[in-house]
Design a protein around this motif. Sequence first.
Motif, PDB file in Angstrom:
ATOM      1  N   ARG A  42     -11.269  12.348  -2.491  1.00 53.16           N
ATOM      2  CA  ARG A  42     -11.097  13.430  -1.522  1.00 53.16           C
ATOM      3  C   ARG A  42      -9.665  13.467  -1.007  1.00 53.16           C
ATOM      4  O   ARG A  42      -9.138  14.535  -0.688  1.00 53.16           O
ATOM      5  CB  ARG A  42     -12.077  13.264  -0.359  1.00 53.16           C
ATOM      6  N   SER A  43      -9.024  12.315  -0.912  1.00 51.90           N
ATOM      7  CA  SER A  43      -7.631  12.291  -0.450  1.00 51.90           C
ATOM      8  C   SER A  43      -6.732  13.057  -1.404  1.00 51.90           C
ATOM      9  O   SER A  43      -5.817  13.764  -0.979  1.00 51.90           O
ATOM     10  CB  SER A  43      -7.155  10.847  -0.315  1.00 51.90           C
ATOM     11  N   SER A  64     -11.736  20.044   1.505  1.00 52.33           N
ATOM     12  CA  SER A  64     -11.764  18.851   0.651  1.00 52.33           C
ATOM     13  C   SER A  64     -13.151  18.232   0.616  1.00 52.33           C
ATOM     14  O   SER A  64     -13.588  17.732  -0.426  1.00 52.33           O
ATOM     15  CB  SER A  64     -10.733  17.823   1.142  1.00 52.33           C
ATOM     16  N   TRP A  65     -13.865  18.275   1.729  1.00 52.47           N
ATOM     17  CA  TRP A  65     -15.245  17.778   1.738  1.00 52.47           C
ATOM     18  C   TRP A  65     -16.142  18.668   0.883  1.00 52.47           C
ATOM     19  O   TRP A  65     -17.035  18.175   0.187  1.00 52.47           O
ATOM     20  CB  TRP A  65     -15.777  17.712   3.163  1.00 52.47           C
ATOM     21  N   ASP A  85     -15.747  10.558   0.328  1.00 55.28           N
ATOM     22  CA  ASP A  85     -14.367  10.095   0.210  1.00 55.28           C
ATOM     23  C   ASP A  85     -14.000   9.803  -1.232  1.00 55.28           C
ATOM     24  O   ASP A  85     -12.833   9.889  -1.609  1.00 55.28           O
ATOM     25  CB  ASP A  85     -14.159   8.846   1.067  1.00 55.28           C
ATOM     26  N   ALA A 111     -19.081  14.808   6.317  1.00 48.86           N
ATOM     27  CA  ALA A 111     -18.384  16.084   6.167  1.00 48.86           C
ATOM     28  C   ALA A 111     -18.582  16.935   7.406  1.00 48.86           C
ATOM     29  O   ALA A 111     -19.647  16.890   8.039  1.00 48.86           O
ATOM     30  CB  ALA A 111     -18.899  16.821   4.940  1.00 48.86           C
ATOM     31  N   ALA A 155      -7.706  15.567  -3.325  1.00 52.80           N
ATOM     32  CA  ALA A 155      -8.011  16.991  -3.124  1.00 52.80           C
ATOM     33  C   ALA A 155      -7.346  17.514  -1.871  1.00 52.80           C
ATOM     34  O   ALA A 155      -6.840  18.649  -1.844  1.00 52.80           O
ATOM     35  CB  ALA A 155      -9.528  17.183  -3.057  1.00 52.80           C
ATOM     36  N   THR A 210     -13.188  10.983  -8.598  1.00 52.20           N
ATOM     37  CA  THR A 210     -12.654  12.097  -7.809  1.00 52.20           C
ATOM     38  C   THR A 210     -12.441  11.618  -6.388  1.00 52.20           C
ATOM     39  O   THR A 210     -13.387  11.166  -5.730  1.00 52.20           O
ATOM     40  CB  THR A 210     -13.617  13.294  -7.819  1.00 52.20           C
ATOM     41  N   PRO A 226     -22.752  16.830  -3.650  1.00 51.25           N
ATOM     42  CA  PRO A 226     -21.699  16.113  -4.372  1.00 51.25           C
ATOM     43  C   PRO A 226     -22.200  15.616  -5.722  1.00 51.25           C
ATOM     44  O   PRO A 226     -23.315  15.121  -5.856  1.00 51.25           O
ATOM     45  CB  PRO A 226     -21.369  14.943  -3.440  1.00 51.25           C
ATOM     46  N   GLN A 237     -15.215  20.315  -1.724  1.00 56.29           N
ATOM     47  CA  GLN A 237     -14.879  20.103  -3.125  1.00 56.29           C
ATOM     48  C   GLN A 237     -15.417  18.786  -3.662  1.00 56.29           C
ATOM     49  O   GLN A 237     -15.893  18.717  -4.795  1.00 56.29           O
ATOM     50  CB  GLN A 237     -13.359  20.151  -3.306  1.00 56.29           C
ATOM     51  N   VAL A 238     -15.331  17.733  -2.852  1.00 58.41           N
ATOM     52  CA  VAL A 238     -15.694  16.396  -3.338  1.00 58.41           C
ATOM     53  C   VAL A 238     -17.050  15.958  -2.794  1.00 58.41           C
ATOM     54  O   VAL A 238     -17.887  15.458  -3.538  1.00 58.41           O
ATOM     55  CB  VAL A 238     -14.594  15.377  -2.976  1.00 58.41           C
TER      56      VAL A 238
END
Length: 912
Positions: free
Chosen positions: A759-760, A566-567, A573, A634, A762, A757, A706, A569-570
């Motif tokens: 992160r939660s 998730s980190w 947070d 991250a 994702a 976007t 990011p 991807q985004v």
Amino acid sequence: MSTLWPRLRAAWVTLTGTGAAASVGFALLVFAAILASLAIPREGAGLRTGALQRTIATSRPADRTVIGTALEKSLLDTRDQVRAGDLLSVLAALRARLLAGGLPVASSPPAWASLTTGYVPVQGTVQPAQYGTPQFELTYRTALARYSRVLAGRLPVGGSQAAHRNVVQVAVTSAAAARFRLRVGALLPAGPIELLVTGIIRPVHPAAAFWTQTPAAARPSLTPGNSSQRPYWFGAVFVGPGALPIIESNYGTDEMVATWVYEASLGHLAAGQAGGTEASVTSLIISGATLTGTGIGHPVTVAIASQIPSILSPFIAGEQAAAPVLGLLYVSLTVLGAVVVLLGARMVAQRRTAEFTLMRARGASLVQLCWFALRASLVIAAVAGAAAAGLAIGLTPGDGDTVAWWLAGITIAVTLGGPVLIAVVPQRVAAPPSSRPLRPVSGRRLAARRLVAEAMLGALAIGGLVVLRNQGLTSGSRGLYTSAAPVLVAILAAVVVLRCYPPVARGLAGIAGRSRGVVAFVGLARATRSPAGLVLPSFALVLVLAMVAFPDMISTSVTRSEVAASWRQVGADAVVQAPANRAISPALQRQISAVPGVAFAVTAAAYPGSLPNGSVLTAVFADPARYASVVDGAPGPRFPLAALARTAGRGGSTSAVPAGRGGSTSAVPAVGTTAAAQLLRTAPPDLSVEGRSLTFRLAGYTRHVPGSITDAALVLPMRALGPHPLAPNLVLIVGPGLDGARLTAVVRRALPGASVTLRSAALVALASAPWLRAVQTALTQGLAVAAGFGALVLLLSLLLTAATRELTLASLATMGLRRWQAQLLLAGETLPPVVAAAIGGVACAWLLAPLIGPSLDLASLSGNGAAIVVTPAILPALVCMAGLLAAALLALAAQAVITYYRGSARALRIAD
């Protein structure tokens, strides 16, 4: 009936002798062990089947279909035309071929066939002047009446053919009628024929493949225009079976396509059947289907297309990754249940020792003793096994897993053989009077036997781990040896514990002997004894702690991988990205900072940049320190802040250590991704961003940037733009307790079109895979069963030595020792073996990760295909260890209270 129960009780006493009461407890233990070995794997199979069904249910209905296609000219017979009956005959033949190929074809909704022309320009429609002439495909579909509802007019039947005029009846959808302002009775010229609108229909079940198999069947679609052509609409009209000869004779057969669509019946597909179904559909897609006996007069080759493999493949990959993990869990729990059965057999043997000794003294042979012990075990195994199997099947409906029956068979074998070995083998030393007395075994021979046994166990464990490393894990009954890897590690840990425990206990007793009190010394001195009965409970406790840690180890490793993904991807947070040609105003920045849960936010300017060779990358300008404070949250390597902080030259000009091609010492330092570094191998480090040019030097690397539009991205200090920086269009937010809904509402209200976007979100998407939830549920159930077996092991261990402790308490009370002193002495005698086994279990839990982890391929469980590094989970083992010690202390205290309440005379009288 009044005499049935006494007869059954008498028969039971005859079978079990003096151990009738203990045999009841033994039967309950056998029932629990068989139930666990059967129910847990069956429940796991049910969980995986449920996950598969949820995966199928969330897919699009059109993806659950199998579509066969063939050019019309491949179906032509001697009449040079394809009739509606020909489509139906191929429909039935292809259905039979799919069923023979292993694909479950649903009977409802029924399969349907179609014959469709290419797109034909149609005149006579009403539409704005900026659009070109619309184009329609003419299609005949066998199930039109089922999938549509007539709003006006009637469904088409056929057409009329004259010398200079061909008219075909058609039906259009309500969306097409509204777009082109069509009514019933409208006549639309379409090349050599005219289309007569006889009906306006509305789709029924719009998500069905009938309406989604072709893009414009239900609703016309717009094709964008270009410099030479205006945009135009394309759609579909539906014809009747009688119109096929007219269409074929006027449009030809070169562009006409026949299609057959079948709904797959996947609603009852079990997890174990997914692989076979996926392989069958894939084989059909690759090879197609050649049909005979269709009535056309020659074999027909049909191309097969389906999205079913794309639905099943992720589940199959996840199940293949989970199967070895669950196999380790199931086999280890079965071994743990077998150990519990052996402890119960020891309890029965303890009650029947005097009986068997007397029988042996009266001349009974060892074979007779074996039969006396075996017949009770046969009855217990049959009754308890049948009851456990019935309950397991009732609690876990479905076909289950074949390995469950293998594991239950192992438990039954231990039930049959355990009591025989434990109760009869010690009677070898008690020879009948007529036999030659056996020579007692010396201490050296016993030590040598123990050494040989430990060496054999160690070789067995090490060999299994070596096989596991070389060959990996296999599922099914053939992989039971490698699937017992936690048991093998527990064997090694138990051997070490049993070897190290006596000298450590003697050392502690020596230290206690130097104190004034005698209670601790006596308790530890009694604890230095290492009876043979200590081996099985110690191994069981070590395995219990390992199996409590193992599920948590897998779940924690998977969760950690999902968080890392998730980190990646985004990158934060939350990330707020402004729409094109828009900026994030200071007012919006203040509103974002005021959202509940926002701990820190940094603005940046992210714009596409170009290199001299035309390559495009994303340039992110930000304050280096603030940017690093966000992305360093991250997991993984830290952001190379020092690379951007280097300065040299007069006037504060920035510079960096060269990392590739040359450049001036005043070049701007930059941190880039690996993809950016690849681009710089063929291009000078000159960047053009929004009409500005600058020279940079790659001074460091980062995994992910990011907010970057492309994989190739650079992070540069904001000061590189001089006194006139670019407008910020990116906000990176840190906030573990961020109110995502509030942030989204604030941003969309202040800056419409901006993207938020989280992160939660994702992380939830990564963790919501049905097969992953099923695996985690199975692991949690295994942890609970292991903890329950641990409580049983501790209880049985204390029960086996309860009589000795009761006699000790009575003797100490007679000698005037106070109750608390007696309890302390019993704790000093009983707890050291438990503590030693617990320490061994914690060590075993720590060793599982380096010894077994590399053999587990958990990438498919991560949700993104990333490799998962298995890390130790010590905390659950420590918690379980503390719980076992607390339970042991509580049991000892309860026994002391009961013994003192009864009085010492009773215990001493029973001992006499």
